[in-house]
Design an enzyme around this catalytic site. Structure first.
Site, mmCIF file in Angstrom:
data_model
loop_
_atom_site.group_PDB
_atom_site.id
_atom_site.type_symbol
_atom_site.label_atom_id
_atom_site.label_comp_id
_atom_site.label_asym_id
_atom_site.label_seq_id
_atom_site.Cartn_x
_atom_site.Cartn_y
_atom_site.Cartn_z
ATOM 1 N N PRO A 1 0.835 -1.212 0.000
ATOM 2 C CA PRO A 1 0.000 0.000 0.000
ATOM 3 C C PRO A 1 0.865 1.256 0.000
ATOM 4 C CG PRO A 1 -0.701 -1.558 1.702
ATOM 5 C CD PRO A 1 0.617 -2.038 1.203
ATOM 6 N N THR B 197 4.163 2.632 2.749
ATOM 7 C CA THR B 197 4.731 1.561 3.568
ATOM 8 C C THR B 197 6.245 1.491 3.489
ATOM 9 O OG1 THR B 197 4.267 0.043 1.737
ATOM 10 C CG2 THR B 197 2.664 0.143 3.533
ATOM 11 N N LYS C 195 8.323 1.583 0.336
ATOM 12 C CA LYS C 195 8.944 0.941 -0.831
ATOM 13 C C LYS C 195 10.084 1.793 -1.383
ATOM 14 C CE LYS C 195 4.983 0.751 -2.970
ATOM 15 N NZ LYS C 195 4.131 1.270 -1.879
ATOM 16 N N HIS D 259 -26.007 10.451 21.725
ATOM 17 C CA HIS D 259 -25.614 9.562 20.637
ATOM 18 C C HIS D 259 -24.226 8.957 20.906
ATOM 19 C CE1 HIS D 259 -25.610 8.374 16.282
ATOM 20 N NE2 HIS D 259 -24.299 8.388 16.496
ATOM 21 N N GLU D 260 -23.259 9.800 21.242
ATOM 22 C CA GLU D 260 -21.904 9.308 21.472
ATOM 23 C C GLU D 260 -21.828 8.458 22.737
ATOM 24 O OE1 GLU D 260 -19.732 9.495 19.240
ATOM 25 O OE2 GLU D 260 -20.820 10.895 17.956
#
Length: 609
Positions: free
Chosen positions: A198, A201, A203, A420-421
């Site tokens: 991905p 990462t 490369k 809600h939370e």
């Protein structure tokens, strides 16, 4: 301009000057003869001139009979009659000089031509620079940058969290350093290595570390730099790149974003057999087949889209090895954090283990950004060191977005968000196996988040069973359940929660085979790529009756999860009101500030779909 073209251009200039010299030597024998004015008058008196041409500056007479020297006419400079009579009185020979305009005439058309050519070259160079082409003679040249050990300042010690990929590349480096030692048993160095992973990462960082460790020439180029507006340029640049590599072998060629160059041929609605990209890919395949592995040329490619690469590029003998550079696990994140934390001033409470536990799924680039954001957060508050609270705020900034302090909610909406939370948090606290609650806030963040509930995973999870997925859906629907229990109506604040819960339920039924009524069948025929991305759209190869059964199973899973959340919040209604009022007062609650679940919380019966 190369040496061959430079050499040929000087040949053309020398030939042109030689022709001018020959013409200059021949002109006196074939052109007019320059004579003095007195001689010209004598020729007139003797009747040897048949006709005279008068110009403002000179006289040209045509002889009646051919002249022995081969001259076609006599030319002299004009002199006024008064001056001629005065000079003739004293028996003085009057000599006229005819001006030679040949050099001026030549320069008159050479200088404009040279100026035009210079302007044209300047415009072409500017155009080529803006288009990334370079000079006129540099179109087919490779744009690869050559690095040596001192150029990159990156070693394998600067890379962490990708141990397997690092081991593969260390073996290649050792093979390049000591080819005879590694080939004593007949082994050959791999022609190519494909780094797959991905974005973010590491490369490209690994490739830079190879350049720093190998102590051999390192050619670095992006796949997009091979493709230009002119047909055939990409193939020419591939040939030039490998030609340069053969001259300095052993060496390493690194092509970043290989998918821009190696996309599968014949794919797409407008695919053609003579496409410029296909010519470039064909040339790359020929070069990979052509060079001898014993020469020590290794190709390293990097891509985050391996599913679009041409199969001919991935076969053995070309890109022999495919190395996965995946997102780091918890130990990998700790190692990466140790590298980045060396660059900032830390407070005594900063613990890389806690930061790694807070950031599951983060790549190396994400962790570097997290450390930088934490340092910026500490700088804003004029701190002497970066504290753990700065890392928490940086994590929230990255995941949830920037705080919208100017977005003021009306009291009724603020109260709905608080319940809600708190509904999310209490359901997560009541269900076994759920990630512990780290923080709750009703401060708006990002584009649309009016509040958020943050959970801190204990471990990195790669597998989830059916019960855990159902519990996740119950936690997601806990906010809607809290609204339904507390207020007369429900709001649109649960739209994202419903989307995520529905997605989990649909995957359970159509992909994971977790519905007892529909069996162990994958109804959603999606073909995921190597990194989890969907390479093809979903195909629905089932009947309308099966589609109704799928809809019914999804609806049952969602209804069961919602009922579970309602039962748990009904059981802990006192804690729901207490926590919501506390959240309205403080706006942000940490784990230790949450109300304790006082009523017994039996595990709810999660009936299978």
């Amino acid at each position: 301009m190369n040496k061959k073209m430079h050499f040929n251009l000087w040949y053309a200039i020398a030939a042109f000057l030689g022709i001018l010299a020959i013409q200059t030597l021949l002109l006196p024998h074939q052109g007019p003869e320059d004579v003095s004015y007195s001689r010209f008058i004598q020729l007139l008196d003797s009747g040897k001139i048949a006709a005279v041409t008068v110009t403002p500056h000179h006289l040209e007479g045509t002889p009646k009979t051919p002249v022995a020297k081969g001259a076609k006419s006599y030319t002299t400079t004009r002199v006024s009659q008064e001056t001629a009579a005065l000079l003739d009185k004293y028996h003085v020979t009057v000599t006229g000089v005819v001006p030679n305009h040949m050099i001026g005439d030549i320069l008159g058309w050479i200088i404009p031509a040279v100026a035009f050519f210079a302007i044209w070259m300047f415009v072409m160079r500017r155009f080529g620079g803006q288009q990334g082409i370079g000079g006129l003679m540099q179109i087919g040249k490779s744009k690869a940058k050559i690095f040596v050990e001192k150029d990159t300042n990156v070693k394998f010690s600067d890379v962490a969290g990708v141990d397997e990929a690092e081991e593969e590349l260390e073996e290649v480096v050792e093979f390049l350093k000591e080819p005879k030692l590694h080939a004593r048993l007949g082994a050959r160095i791999p022609k190519g290595i494909l780094l797959v992973g991905p974005p973010g990462t590491g490369k490209t960082l690994l490739a830079r570390a190879v350049a720093g460790e190998a102590k051999v020439p390192f050619f670095s180029i992006s796949g997009s730099e091979f493709v230009e507006m002119f047909v055939g340029v990409g193939a020419a640049r591939v040939r030039d790149l490998f030609e340069q590599a053969r001259k300095v072998a052993p060496c390493i060629i690194f092509i970043d974003e290989l998918d821009a160059l190696g996309r599968a041929r014949g794919s797409g609605p407008f695919a053609g057999g003579h496409d410029e990209k296909e010519q470039t890919l064909n040339q790359l395949l020929m070069e990979l087949d052509g060079f001898d592995p014993q020469t020590g040329i290794v190709l390293i490619g990097a891509t985050n889209r391996p599913e679009v690469l041409d199969p001919a590029l991935l076969r053995a003998g070309r890109l022999d090895r495919q190395v996965l550079v995946d997102r780091p696990d918890r130990l990998g994140r700790i190692a990466i954090l140790h590298i980045h934390l060396k660059k900032v001033t830390l407070g005594p409470d900063v613990d890389p283990v806690q930061i790694a536990a807070l950031t599951p799924g983060f790549s190396g680039a994400d962790l570097a950004n997290l450390v930088n954001e934490a340092a910026l957060q500490a700088t804003r508050r004029n701190a002497l060191a970066v504290a753990m609270a700065d890392f928490t705020l940086a994590f929230e900034r990255i995941v949830a977005g920037l705080e919208k302090k100017n977005r003021l909610l009306i009291p009724s909406e603020r109260r709905v968000v608080a319940y809600h939370e708190m509904g999310h948090a209490l359901v997560a606290m009541a269900l076994p196996g759920m990630d512990p609650i780290h923080k709750i806030s009703i401060i708006p963040r990002g584009i649309s988040a009016l509040g958020y509930t943050m959970q801190r995973p204990i471990d990195d999870r790669f597998l989830l069973n059916r019960g855990e997925l159902k519990s996740k859906m119950a936690v997601l629907l806990g906010g809607r359940a809290a609204e339904a229990l507390t207020f007369d109506d429900i709001s649109t604040g649960a739209v994202d929660d419903i989307d995520k819960a529905t997605d989990i339920a649909r995957n359970m039924v159509t992909r994971f085979g977790m519905s007892e009524k529909l069996g162990q069948i994958a109804y959603d025929q999606r073909r995921p790529g190597l990194l989890g991305a969907m390479a093809e759209p979903a195909r629905h190869d089932y009947s309308e009756e099966t589609a109704r059964e799928i809809d019914r199973a999804i609806r049952e899973l969602i209804s069961t999860a919602f009922d579970t959340a309602v039962r748990l919040l009904t059981l802990h209604k006192a804690e729901l009101h207490e926590g919501a009022e506390l959240l309205l007062a403080k706006e942000t609650l940490l784990r230790d500030e949450l109300p304790t679940l006082r009523a017994p919380a039996p595990v709810p019966a999660l009936t299978p779909a």
